[in-house]
Write a protein that holds these residues in place. Structure first.
Motif, PDB file in Angstrom:
ATOM      1  N   LYS A 415       0.821  -1.319   0.113  1.00 18.35           N
ATOM      2  CA  LYS A 415       0.077   0.033   0.044  1.00 18.35           C
ATOM      3  C   LYS A 415       1.042   1.377  -0.065  1.00 18.35           C
ATOM      4  CE  LYS A 415      -3.613   2.320   2.838  1.00 18.35           C
ATOM      5  NZ  LYS A 415      -4.506   2.457   4.081  1.00 18.35           N
ATOM      6  N   LEU A 416       2.162   1.294   0.897  1.00 23.51           N
ATOM      7  CA  LEU A 416       2.792   2.463   0.826  1.00 23.51           C
ATOM      8  C   LEU A 416       3.946   2.545  -0.194  1.00 23.51           C
ATOM      9  CD1 LEU A 416       3.170   2.593   4.937  1.00 23.51           C
ATOM     10  CD2 LEU A 416       1.809   4.226   3.256  1.00 23.51           C
ATOM     11  N   GLY A 417       4.129   1.246  -0.870  1.00 26.49           N
ATOM     12  CA  GLY A 417       5.039   1.362  -1.975  1.00 26.49           C
ATOM     13  C   GLY A 417       6.702   1.129  -1.315  1.00 26.49           C
ATOM     14  N   VAL A 418       6.701   0.329  -0.158  1.00 25.06           N
ATOM     15  CA  VAL A 418       7.707   0.107   0.542  1.00 25.06           C
ATOM     16  C   VAL A 418       8.249  -1.310  -0.083  1.00 25.06           C
ATOM     17  CG1 VAL A 418       8.773  -0.146   2.773  1.00 25.06           C
ATOM     18  CG2 VAL A 418       7.209   1.666   2.424  1.00 25.06           C
ATOM     19  N   ILE A 419       9.507  -1.224  -0.256  1.00 23.75           N
ATOM     20  CA  ILE A 419      10.279  -2.344  -0.822  1.00 23.75           C
ATOM     21  C   ILE A 419      10.678  -3.363   0.502  1.00 23.75           C
ATOM     22  CG2 ILE A 419      12.269  -3.302  -2.048  1.00 23.75           C
ATOM     23  CD1 ILE A 419      12.047  -0.886  -3.777  1.00 23.75           C
ATOM     24  N   PRO A 420      10.094  -4.718   0.368  1.00 27.74           N
ATOM     25  CA  PRO A 420      10.942  -5.457   1.323  1.00 27.74           C
ATOM     26  C   PRO A 420      12.120  -5.992   0.988  1.00 27.74           C
ATOM     27  CG  PRO A 420       9.060  -6.585   0.424  1.00 27.74           C
ATOM     28  CD  PRO A 420       9.132  -5.209  -0.024  1.00 27.74           C
ATOM     29  N   SER A 421      13.250  -5.595   1.535  1.00 27.58           N
ATOM     30  CA  SER A 421      14.777  -6.235   1.073  1.00 27.58           C
ATOM     31  C   SER A 421      14.955  -7.161   2.259  1.00 27.58           C
ATOM     32  CB  SER A 421      15.726  -5.045   1.154  1.00 27.58           C
ATOM     33  OG  SER A 421      16.924  -5.514   1.087  1.00 27.58           O
ATOM     34  N   MET A 422      15.026  -8.396   1.682  1.00 26.74           N
ATOM     35  CA  MET A 422      15.067  -9.852   2.627  1.00 26.74           C
ATOM     36  C   MET A 422      16.051 -10.580   2.126  1.00 26.74           C
ATOM     37  SD  MET A 422      10.890 -10.146   2.748  1.00 26.74           S
ATOM     38  CE  MET A 422      10.788 -11.045   4.341  1.00 26.74           C
ATOM     39  N   GLN A 423      16.379 -11.265   3.085  1.00 29.08           N
ATOM     40  CA  GLN A 423      17.665 -12.238   3.035  1.00 29.08           C
ATOM     41  C   GLN A 423      17.204 -13.713   3.141  1.00 29.08           C
ATOM     42  OE1 GLN A 423      18.084  -9.535   5.265  1.00 29.08           O
ATOM     43  NE2 GLN A 423      18.338  -8.333   3.049  1.00 29.08           N
ATOM     44  N   PRO A 424      17.120 -14.509   2.352  1.00 32.29           N
ATOM     45  CA  PRO A 424      16.353 -16.090   2.591  1.00 32.29           C
ATOM     46  C   PRO A 424      17.339 -16.766   3.640  1.00 32.29           C
ATOM     47  CG  PRO A 424      16.285 -15.201   0.214  1.00 32.29           C
ATOM     48  CD  PRO A 424      17.041 -14.132   0.792  1.00 32.29           C
ATOM     49  N   SER A 425      18.535 -16.591   3.417  1.00 27.65           N
ATOM     50  CA  SER A 425      19.416 -17.469   4.258  1.00 27.65           C
ATOM     51  C   SER A 425      19.195 -17.219   5.808  1.00 27.65           C
ATOM     52  CB  SER A 425      20.923 -17.359   4.042  1.00 27.65           C
ATOM     53  OG  SER A 425      21.365 -16.067   4.094  1.00 27.65           O
ATOM     54  N   HIS A 426      18.728 -15.964   6.356  1.00 28.81           N
ATOM     55  CA  HIS A 426      18.228 -15.838   7.458  1.00 28.81           C
ATOM     56  C   HIS A 426      17.089 -16.844   8.074  1.00 28.81           C
ATOM     57  CE1 HIS A 426      20.796 -12.537   7.954  1.00 28.81           C
ATOM     58  NE2 HIS A 426      20.069 -11.331   7.718  1.00 28.81           N
ATOM     59  N   ALA A 427      16.358 -17.261   7.246  1.00 23.68           N
ATOM     60  CA  ALA A 427      15.155 -18.112   7.635  1.00 23.68           C
ATOM     61  C   ALA A 427      15.826 -19.353   7.875  1.00 23.68           C
ATOM     62  CB  ALA A 427      14.221 -18.199   6.641  1.00 23.68           C
ATOM     63  N   ILE A 428      16.711 -19.878   7.108  1.00 23.09           N
ATOM     64  CA  ILE A 428      16.993 -21.455   7.193  1.00 23.09           C
ATOM     65  C   ILE A 428      18.066 -21.475   8.331  1.00 23.09           C
ATOM     66  CG2 ILE A 428      16.751 -21.985   4.688  1.00 23.09           C
ATOM     67  CD1 ILE A 428      19.619 -21.965   4.272  1.00 23.09           C
ATOM     68  N   GLY A 429      18.597 -20.359   8.861  1.00 21.74           N
ATOM     69  CA  GLY A 429      19.558 -20.363  10.214  1.00 21.74           C
ATOM     70  C   GLY A 429      18.582 -20.186  11.130  1.00 21.74           C
ATOM     71  N   ASP A 430      17.978 -19.084  11.310  1.00 24.03           N
ATOM     72  CA  ASP A 430      17.355 -18.769  12.325  1.00 24.03           C
ATOM     73  C   ASP A 430      16.032 -19.408  12.723  1.00 24.03           C
ATOM     74  OD1 ASP A 430      18.901 -16.308  11.990  1.00 24.03           O
ATOM     75  OD2 ASP A 430      16.920 -14.671  11.726  1.00 24.03           O
ATOM     76  N   LEU A 431      15.485 -20.325  11.842  1.00 21.29           N
ATOM     77  CA  LEU A 431      14.366 -21.208  12.278  1.00 21.29           C
ATOM     78  C   LEU A 431      14.614 -22.208  13.146  1.00 21.29           C
ATOM     79  CD1 LEU A 431      12.241 -20.715   8.932  1.00 21.29           C
ATOM     80  CD2 LEU A 431      11.543 -20.019  11.388  1.00 21.29           C
ATOM     81  N   HIS A 432      15.865 -22.299  13.481  1.00 17.80           N
ATOM     82  CA  HIS A 432      16.482 -23.410  14.407  1.00 17.80           C
ATOM     83  C   HIS A 432      16.536 -22.698  15.779  1.00 17.80           C
ATOM     84  CE1 HIS A 432      18.332 -26.572  11.915  1.00 17.80           C
ATOM     85  NE2 HIS A 432      18.596 -25.640  11.185  1.00 17.80           N
ATOM     86  N   PHE A 433      16.180 -21.489  16.088  1.00 11.64           N
ATOM     87  CA  PHE A 433      16.162 -20.935  17.215  1.00 11.64           C
ATOM     88  C   PHE A 433      14.951 -19.885  17.471  1.00 11.64           C
ATOM     89  CE2 PHE A 433      19.269 -17.954  15.251  1.00 11.64           C
ATOM     90  CZ  PHE A 433      18.654 -16.805  15.336  1.00 11.64           C
ATOM     91  N   ALA A 434      14.473 -19.526  16.029  1.00 11.52           N
ATOM     92  CA  ALA A 434      13.190 -18.697  16.381  1.00 11.52           C
ATOM     93  C   ALA A 434      12.010 -19.158  17.014  1.00 11.52           C
ATOM     94  CB  ALA A 434      12.885 -18.139  14.882  1.00 11.52           C
ATOM     95  N   PRO A 435      11.782 -20.315  16.927  1.00 14.42           N
ATOM     96  CA  PRO A 435      10.654 -20.768  17.636  1.00 14.42           C
ATOM     97  C   PRO A 435      10.576 -20.723  19.193  1.00 14.42           C
ATOM     98  CG  PRO A 435      11.016 -22.504  16.214  1.00 14.42           C
ATOM     99  CD  PRO A 435      12.189 -21.482  16.064  1.00 14.42           C
ATOM    100  N   SER A 436      11.955 -20.765  19.750  1.00 20.75           N
ATOM    101  CA  SER A 436      12.173 -20.597  21.103  1.00 20.75           C
ATOM    102  C   SER A 436      12.080 -19.241  21.490  1.00 20.75           C
ATOM    103  CB  SER A 436      13.446 -21.341  21.569  1.00 20.75           C
ATOM    104  OG  SER A 436      14.548 -20.572  21.053  1.00 20.75           O
ATOM    105  N   ARG A 437      12.450 -18.346  20.536  1.00 19.28           N
ATOM    106  CA  ARG A 437      12.441 -16.615  20.789  1.00 19.28           C
ATOM    107  C   ARG A 437      11.156 -16.217  20.635  1.00 19.28           C
ATOM    108  NH1 ARG A 437      17.253 -17.882  21.700  1.00 19.28           N
ATOM    109  NH2 ARG A 437      19.109 -16.665  20.702  1.00 19.28           N
TER     110      ARG A 437
END
Length: 722
Positions: A415-437
């Motif tokens: 809606k605002l025309g804001v670009i999400p700049s994202m890094q896919p590798s964050h997910a496959i690393g973070d998701l080992h601890f993201a559920p606990s966080r």
């Protein structure tokens, strides 16, 4: 007259129909500087999705099509590059990269891949043992994701292996670090030291003493005590970062943050012809640097369209892994909700001024509160500065990471025309601890690439190196599989958020170009755009997911120029070429890619090296080998290095290695080896540990009058014969 004119026009219009298509192309084609042919080309151009060949003139594409039609562009001076059926994609762009940090990671203690606390401490101890008492030991890259238990290291862990050296080691995400007691004492930090704004000194729950972990802006308490590297060190880091980037296949990086001091160094190195990589640069704000950029305005396309400065980087919060991300509710495993690292009353006026002066803003936001607050501030600024009052009507402001976003806020990006700049590798690393966080519920809006794309957002893909490894194939794999590198997926990983291969490719090509206002000149293989290409060893659009991780860059092309060629890099040894000509068999030798040293006296050592080379060249078969391929002795005097070398005889005894190796290398001003001559070969007994020891012996480049110079280095590594 009017009728005659119309008849002539009609005849001219029909004339090309008398020729075949190929003849017509040939009749009107201009000779190209370079023709790339025999490729499996994915263009990311919906009007012409696939091709075999392309032609380049003055750095831009003038033809895309078949091998047959490409012949029309081959002139007498045209260079022909045979792609040998390899897969070609538009030059890959990393939309979130820290170039100097990547280079510095190569220069300091690299702690990536330490999968246990014991391994982490052992690697530090190895460095401490080679460091004088009292000198700092610094490094980066550790992450406790796979440690058991998943707990941060402490000052007391470090004290066991480094009691007499101050130690500070930055976590992979750059938002936290651990210090030992010696470092904490030098920083003047104790149990009574208050947390600075935007940071936290983590403390032992029972004693209240600092436990060694410093989060975000608290890191400055330690950083101010660590001796800063000089300008030459930063230049070296830049060049190492550029070298690594090109070898991985990146043709452009969006450098997320820095200062005008960095900008001046980049400009210097571009001016000296030492950087080929395209850099889209941001500087930190709010502050003096941001104020200067808004006053002076953007400067796009400098140095032959290689360098652009037009963006301010804001850091809204910390990182999820180090528990500094700013959340709407407390962490599931920590009794805080994180924190912000910037004051809204300082940020908002800068946003308004940036809109008026045509400066792009990109904001680091990890937590759901950080994302909501920055969206609120962006929206408030957009309303305060109507389109008619903006220097750039479509500002293309960005949110970097957009990792944990409340589902209600995801539609606001589009809606605002804001670009999400994202890094896919964050997910496959973070998701080992993201559920606990976070707990399972909050993962619904985590790393939600596909949700953004379905809403029409053009997601710019990146790696956040050196937080992650910065390798394009890891990022592509993570985006299309949403599995870790071992193929694991689990509860809370939301496989519906993985993206198609077509969209994943756009994330690192066309959509990345869009985030830099460059979609008309880069991001796809089309006539009129820059000839930026990444050539890969496998067809990533078709192969099985695990095979993507095995795919390598074999050629990087920027503006039609081949700036990296894996086949050339693999042939750095003149010795191997000579031996092949003599039908000789080389003994087993390590794959040396870079050797650097500091001459004590340049002229004297240059003379010694030349004399040694003359003696070596007197041998008829060259490279120190007899006609049958056996090694022969060459009386060459090793050039001493000013820094002490490791005790290789001891290394030999420890690893039970026999034999010796002597290498002579011509090193250029860029720190790369131009030529290697092997005087003595090493027997097959060389094991991996010793091979790594040889490769790891890296010194600073030679300097003369403040500038690097090419020179000969004669290295002699002798092992005990048993």
């Amino acid at each position: 007259m009017r009728i005659i004119s119309l008849t002539l026009i009609a005849l001219l219009w029909c004339l090309p129909l008398a020729f075949t298509r190929a003849e017509t192309v040939e009749a009107f084609a201009e000779a190209a500087d370079v023709v790339f042919k025999n490729g499996n080309i994915y263009t990311v151009n919906d009007k012409q999705a696939r091709a075999e060949a392309l032609a380049v003139k003055a750095g831009k594409i003038i033809f895309v099509g078949s091998n047959k039609d490409a012949k029309a562009y081959e002139g007498k001076a045209t260079k022909i590059v045979d792609l040998k059926g390899n897969t070609v994609v538009p030059g890959l762009t990393d939309s979130h990269y820290h170039l100097i940090g990547v280079g510095q990671r190569e220069m300091t203690l690299n702690l990536e891949g330490t999968n246990t606390l014991d391994e982490f401490l052992a690697r530090i101890k190895e460095r401490v043992d080679k460091t004088k008492v009292g000198e700092w030991v610094t490094g980066r890259g550790w992450i406790e994701t796979f440690w058991k238990p998943q707990a941060f290291p402490t000052r007391w862990d470090l004290d066991k292996i480094a009691p007499h050296n101050p130690v500070y080691l930055t976590r992979a995400d750059g938002h936290a670090g651990v210090a030992n007691s010696a470092a904490i004492k030098l920083a003047g930090v104790d149990k009574n030291t208050p947390n600075p704004f935007g940071g936290e000194i983590m403390k032992d729950q029972q004693t209240g003493e600092p436990n060694g972990m410093f989060l975000d802006k608290a890191q400055a308490l330690l950083g101010s005590k660590i001796p800063a590297g000089g300008r030459a060190d930063t230049e070296q880091a830049i060049l190492l970062g550029v070298k690594r980037s090109l070898e991985l296949g990146w043709t452009q990086i969006h450098d997320a943050g820095g200062s005008y001091a960095d900008v001046e160094l980049y400009k210097k190195l571009y001016g000296e012809g030492k950087i080929k990589l395209r850099i889209y640069k941001a500087i930190y704000g709010p502050g003096v640097n941001a104020s200067r950029l808004m006053k002076e305005g953007a400067s796009p396309g400098q140095f032959d369209q290689r360098f652009t400065l037009r963006t301010i980087k804001v850091v809204m919060d910390g990182a999820l892994g180090s528990k500094g991300a700013w959340l709407l509710e407390n962490y599931s495993d920590y009794n805080t909700a994180g924190f912000t690292t910037v004051k809204e009353e300082e940020l908002y006026p800068m946003l308004v001024e940036a809109l008026k002066s045509g400066i792009q803003v990109e904001t680091h936001a990890i937590g759901d509160r950080a994302n909501r607050v920055i969206l609120d501030l962006y929206e408030k600024a957009f309303k305060a500065v109507p389109v008619a009052e903006r220097k750039v009507q479509e500002p293309r402001w960005r949110i970097e990471h957009a990792q944990i976003v409340h589902p209600d806020d995801i539609p606001r990006f589009a809606k605002l025309g804001v670009i999400p700049s994202m890094q896919p590798s964050h997910a496959i690393g973070d998701l080992h601890f993201a559920p606990s966080r976070l707990g399972m519920k909050r993962l619904a809006g985590a790393y939600a690439w596909e949700s953004f794309i379905k809403l029409g957002c053009k997601v710019a893909g990146g790696s956040d190196a050196p937080v992650e490894r910065g390798e394009p194939m890891i990022e592509f794999y993570a985006a299309v599989s949403r599995k870790d590198m071992k193929g694991f997926t689990g509860e809370g990983w939301h496989p519906e958020q993985k993206v198609s291969r077509q969209d994943a490719l756009k994330m690192f090509t066309l959509w990345a170009a869009n985030a830099a206002f460059e979609e008309k000149s880069r991001g796809s293989i089309e006539v009129g755009k820059f000839a930026d290409l990444t050539v890969l060893s496998a067809d990533i659009m078709k192969i099985a997911e695990p095979e993507i991780l095995k795919t390598r860059c074999i050629m990087t092309v920027i503006g039609g120029e081949v700036v990296y060629d894996a086949t050339v890099q693999a042939t750095i040894s003149t010795a191997s070429q000579t031996a092949k000509a003599n039908k000789a068999t080389l003994p087993s030798v390590p794959a040396v890619t870079e050797i650097r040293g500091i001459p004590n006296d340049f002229k004297q050592q240059e003379s010694e090296a030349s004399e040694a080379q003359e003696k070596a060249d007197d041998n008829s078969t060259g490279a120190g080998f007899n006609a049958d391929g056996s090694a022969k002795s060459v009386d060459s005097k090793p050039i001493p290095l000013t820094r002490p070398r490791p005790n290789y005889p001891e290394e030999a005894r420890r690893n039970k290695i026999e034999g010796r190796i002597r290498l002579r290398a011509l090193v250029g001003t860029d720190g790369k080896i131009k030529e290697v001559k092997i005087v003595w070969g090493l027997p097959d007994g060389l094991n991996q540990e010793a091979e790594k020891s040889i490769r790891d012996m890296v010194f600073k480049p030679a300097m003369k009058d403040g500038r690097p110079v090419p020179y000969w280095v004669v290295m002699e590594l002798e092992f005990n014969l048993r």
